[in-house]
Design a protein around this motif. Structure first.
Motif, short mmCIF file in Angstrom:
data_model
loop_
_atom_site.label_atom_id
_atom_site.label_comp_id
_atom_site.label_asym_id
_atom_site.label_seq_id
_atom_site.Cartn_x
_atom_site.Cartn_y
_atom_site.Cartn_z
N LEU A 24 0.85 -1.19 0.00
CA LEU A 24 0.00 0.00 0.00
C LEU A 24 0.88 1.24 0.00
O LEU A 24 1.85 1.33 0.77
CB LEU A 24 -0.90 0.03 1.25
CG LEU A 24 -1.98 -1.04 1.36
CD1 LEU A 24 -2.70 -0.91 2.71
CD2 LEU A 24 -2.99 -0.90 0.21
N TYR A 25 0.53 2.20 -0.87
CA TYR A 25 1.13 3.53 -0.82
C TYR A 25 -0.02 4.45 -0.43
O TYR A 25 -0.86 4.79 -1.25
CB TYR A 25 1.71 3.90 -2.19
CG TYR A 25 2.18 5.33 -2.27
CD1 TYR A 25 3.31 5.74 -1.54
CD2 TYR A 25 1.51 6.27 -3.06
CE1 TYR A 25 3.74 7.06 -1.61
CE2 TYR A 25 1.95 7.59 -3.13
CZ TYR A 25 3.06 7.98 -2.39
OH TYR A 25 3.50 9.28 -2.45
N GLY A 26 -0.08 4.80 0.84
CA GLY A 26 -1.27 5.49 1.33
C GLY A 26 -2.45 4.55 1.16
O GLY A 26 -2.40 3.39 1.58
N ASP A 27 -3.48 5.03 0.49
CA ASP A 27 -4.65 4.18 0.25
C ASP A 27 -4.52 3.37 -1.04
O ASP A 27 -5.39 2.53 -1.32
CB ASP A 27 -5.92 5.05 0.14
CG ASP A 27 -6.26 5.68 1.47
OD1 ASP A 27 -5.85 5.12 2.51
OD2 ASP A 27 -6.93 6.73 1.47
N LEU A 28 -3.50 3.66 -1.80
CA LEU A 28 -3.39 3.05 -3.12
C LEU A 28 -2.80 1.64 -3.03
O LEU A 28 -1.72 1.44 -2.47
CB LEU A 28 -2.50 3.94 -4.01
CG LEU A 28 -2.35 3.53 -5.47
CD1 LEU A 28 -3.68 3.62 -6.23
CD2 LEU A 28 -1.28 4.40 -6.15
N ARG A 29 -3.51 0.68 -3.61
CA ARG A 29 -2.98 -0.68 -3.69
C ARG A 29 -1.94 -0.73 -4.80
O ARG A 29 -2.27 -0.49 -5.96
CB ARG A 29 -4.09 -1.68 -4.02
CG ARG A 29 -5.10 -1.83 -2.90
CD ARG A 29 -6.12 -2.88 -3.28
NE ARG A 29 -7.20 -2.90 -2.30
CZ ARG A 29 -8.18 -3.78 -2.32
NH1 ARG A 29 -8.22 -4.70 -3.26
NH2 ARG A 29 -9.12 -3.74 -1.40
N VAL A 30 -0.74 -1.02 -4.45
CA VAL A 30 0.34 -1.05 -5.43
C VAL A 30 1.05 -2.40 -5.37
O VAL A 30 0.83 -3.21 -4.46
CB VAL A 30 1.38 0.09 -5.18
CG1 VAL A 30 0.72 1.46 -5.32
CG2 VAL A 30 2.04 -0.07 -3.81
N ALA A 31 1.91 -2.61 -6.38
CA ALA A 31 2.85 -3.73 -6.36
C ALA A 31 4.24 -3.12 -6.24
O ALA A 31 4.51 -2.09 -6.87
CB ALA A 31 2.73 -4.55 -7.63
N TYR A 32 5.10 -3.73 -5.43
CA TYR A 32 6.46 -3.23 -5.27
C TYR A 32 7.43 -4.30 -5.77
O TYR A 32 7.23 -5.49 -5.51
CB TYR A 32 6.75 -2.90 -3.80
CG TYR A 32 8.16 -2.39 -3.60
CD1 TYR A 32 8.50 -1.07 -3.92
CD2 TYR A 32 9.16 -3.22 -3.10
CE1 TYR A 32 9.79 -0.61 -3.76
CE2 TYR A 32 10.46 -2.76 -2.94
CZ TYR A 32 10.77 -1.46 -3.28
OH TYR A 32 12.05 -0.99 -3.12
#
Lengths: 271, 271, 271, 271
Positions: free
Chosen positions: C98-106
């Motif tokens: 998560l980047y803040g509320d954003l669902r991301v892939a790292y």
């Protein structure tokens, strides 16, 4: 046969000038740096690899050597000045065996990173496949990176094929070896084999011989001995791990040279 | 920043333990065998490669050195015993130049066959790309294949990238060089550069510096000189041939070592 | 700065014509065949890889995707017709975050077999190292060797670096996936990082940013799903095995394309 | 022979389980993408490469095809799911010739990037050496990088060995070819050759046969034709440039599959 004779090359491809041949004709001259680890494997696993006419050396109790070599090759045309084509690295196992009364070493597995070396090897009987081989080198300029031939120097070596690590070794030098023949003293026997693809004859190889590697002017210099580690892990699609170490002996680092102009056929299995 | 500090690595990838990092942190120790050919290129073509703040050395008249190096690297954890990861080969050009009054060498082209070396190079400013590099080696065991350090020995070297031969050299040894500093005597300047991908800012690199390579404990030993040949052919998609030889000087074969722990920034082009 | 502007290249080396640059400037166009395996790793091990500002996605419970890609690249000069220089293979892991509320892939680990791809990746933030990557391909001519996109087809994939196998996957196709966005639906975040070598400043990277990969015209076509296997073994000198599978989900095979002309900087860690 | 039979492998190395063999036994199944360029070389140079029993086809006037192939291989054990070991790339020349009244193609030069492919090739008679081979691929996801099978699509291909570029081709698609047998319609003849190293017998090869490649279930699909370019430059140590193009014809892109279980021996040169 006239026209055939006009195509040149010790091996394929045969061409009018013979330049594209994968390897020039003998004499083949070699000089190398070598890292070898003495070890013992399960004697039954060693015996299971031997071809007819060769038996396990009962006194050896499964003794093997795992070798890593950085090679320079030349023929009669300054091939050593074309290292992109002819310099190569190699790794192989030699297992102690008997041919009649003769104490020999037999080579069941060998890997090189160069196709000219593969072609020469197949012509002799070495069962070469391609691999990626590395060994720590000893450099002349003093540095923590130099790995000099001196007590305490550490060397590593490895061989991989198709992205699988097949063996990893490390040695630490302790003392020079005055007489290398106390370590390396058995001639090498191999199985020269070329398959048959004709349907119904695929179990009748075109060439199937037990051979003895003949070497001219062998020289071993600057041999050092020390402690050693060796791992031969099990990986998918390979069976070399069946002769993995049950016990590891000494490690050796040395330089070796010889020439090849001939081969002895000990036995023709098709006869 | 707390969490950030817990991820380790001198370069990417950063991980909790730092083992996967493409290269360990300094000190970086190096030892090598080197083949270098002095030559002269079109002076205008040499000048055209120099970054701001560096000018052609008018007395040099386009003098360059083309180097081939077999390197062994180690950090503080016996990296030299993992040659599959850290041993590598390199080829580069150095052109004579002036930084103010200082006679320097500037490196416009360099190729390596290892990603740890590429990452260290970029951190210093060396504009490394991947290539396939080979040089004839000098082996201890006497043989026609040994290439000893002796009058008449011949060495070859080459570098290729994406299947195109970029340079080929050959030298023949004539005599030892008593004082290597008569040959290798200019510090190396490079341009440390890291691009910017943000749209509209792609002409504003994130890092753009003129740097001076700092080396500790430099040693050059066993230097020999002799006759030399060098070719830098024109190939598709490359422009190194613009500094191809108009005249070739002497060839040199030697061993070199040093350590790297620091870098000097001569100029920040973004300031 | 005048002279500097006359040297061209998106990345090193900078030359008067810019032909030797390791990679051409954007736009960068890509098309690929992909094999991806969904799996779950130890959530704490996943969390330990995340940089500041990114946290583990608690609902993901350690979910990752291991990808293998055969890529074709082109810029604006028909680079796709020079496959020896620009075609490449890649393997990477994406972990849910998560980047803040954003669902991301790292992306913590990534391997490629080409230096142009490595350079583009570093410019974006992908922590690329060199590796040897392979995946089963789907060919048009019917054969037991063709691996068509059809129920029952089996595909394998692997990645190795410095002769160590780092991951091996196999999938068997079961059915098409009508909507690929049910599978691939998180933007990719990465850490753009370029080290500092100046003594005393080696813990102050020259570039250290959290970035978001921006892609134009993304297309995913011909997606199939099926059963999957994945192994990430522990090997010397690597720590990727810390996110080895505790459970393996579905495997996917699909084709994907997009272009890159920009990058978003989410956070400058040096600010 | 009893013990010998217990060692398994179609080719070396022979082991108790046969897993390490460089290649599994037939049947061998293949599927590929192919780029082929029709061209004409100096007829005398073509004729000079032919072995006894094969003569130049006078109506062909030196016609050749230069092929590039991306291959997938499988045997009976899902070898296609181990692409690191069995997937490969190949480049070869076929020259028009006559065997009696039969119009055949003869293969004088061939390069592959995989040792299993080299071993199978030698068993058939293909004079394989190692090379680095690439061709533009056609991907399903639409993109400037996709190279679809459509009018105007451009493909490139190249082969290099020991860092020398041996051939480079480019084609641009114009229209589909309804009947591929109008283009590819001659069986392939080759010279199966295995050298002899015993001193005094090095001109008496152990195997020296003219063979006819037998293929089961051949399929050629999706053939397109277009304009073509081809270069075969002269490089040191090679003689393939002697059949460089004097005129270039059409270029073709297609997919091809077949199986191999047998070989026909047309002539034993040693008889």
């Amino acid at each position: 046969m006239g026209a055939a004779n006009q195509l040149k090359g010790f091996a394929v491809p045969l061409t009018p000038e013979g330049k594209s041949s994968i390897v020039p004709p003998p004499p083949w001259h070699y000089s190398s740096d070598c890292l070898a680890v003495e070890y013992w494997a399960e004697p039954a696993a060693v015996a299971a690899l031997l071809p007819p006419g060769i038996v396990a050396d009962p006194r050896a109790e499964g003794r093997c050597f795992f070798w890593f070599l950085d090679w320079q090759f030349t023929g009669e045309n300054d091939e050593l000045t074309d290292p992109a084509r002819y310099q190569y690295r190699e790794a192989f196992v030699l297992v102690d065996a008997l041919y009649g009364d003769l104490r020999v070493a037999y080579c069941p597995y060998i890997f090189v990173d160069n196709d000219a070396a593969l072609a020469r090897g197949w012509a002799q009987g070495f069962p070469k496949r391609l691999g990626s081989v590395f060994q720590t080198r000893s450099f002349a300029a003093p540095s923590a990176a130099a790995a000099p031939l001196a007590p305490g120097s550490r060397f590593g070596a490895s061989v991989a094929a198709h992205g699988e690590r097949l063996a990893t070794a490390r040695i630490q030098l302790e003392e020079p070896v005055a007489d290398p023949t106390t370590v390396i003293n058995r001639p090498t026997t191999i199985r020269r084999y070329f398959p048959q693809l004709v349907a119904g004859k695929q179990h009748e190889p075109a060439v199937d011989e037990l051979t003895l590697s003949l070497i001219d002017d062998p020289r071993i210099v600057d041999m050092w001995a020390g402690s050693a580690e060796l791992a031969i892990p099990e990986v998918a699609g390979e069976d070399m791990h069946r002769i993995a170490p049950t016990r590891v002996g000494r490690g050796y680092r040395f330089s070796m040279s010889y020439s090849v102009t001939d081969l002895r056929i000990l036995k023709d299995y098709r006869a």
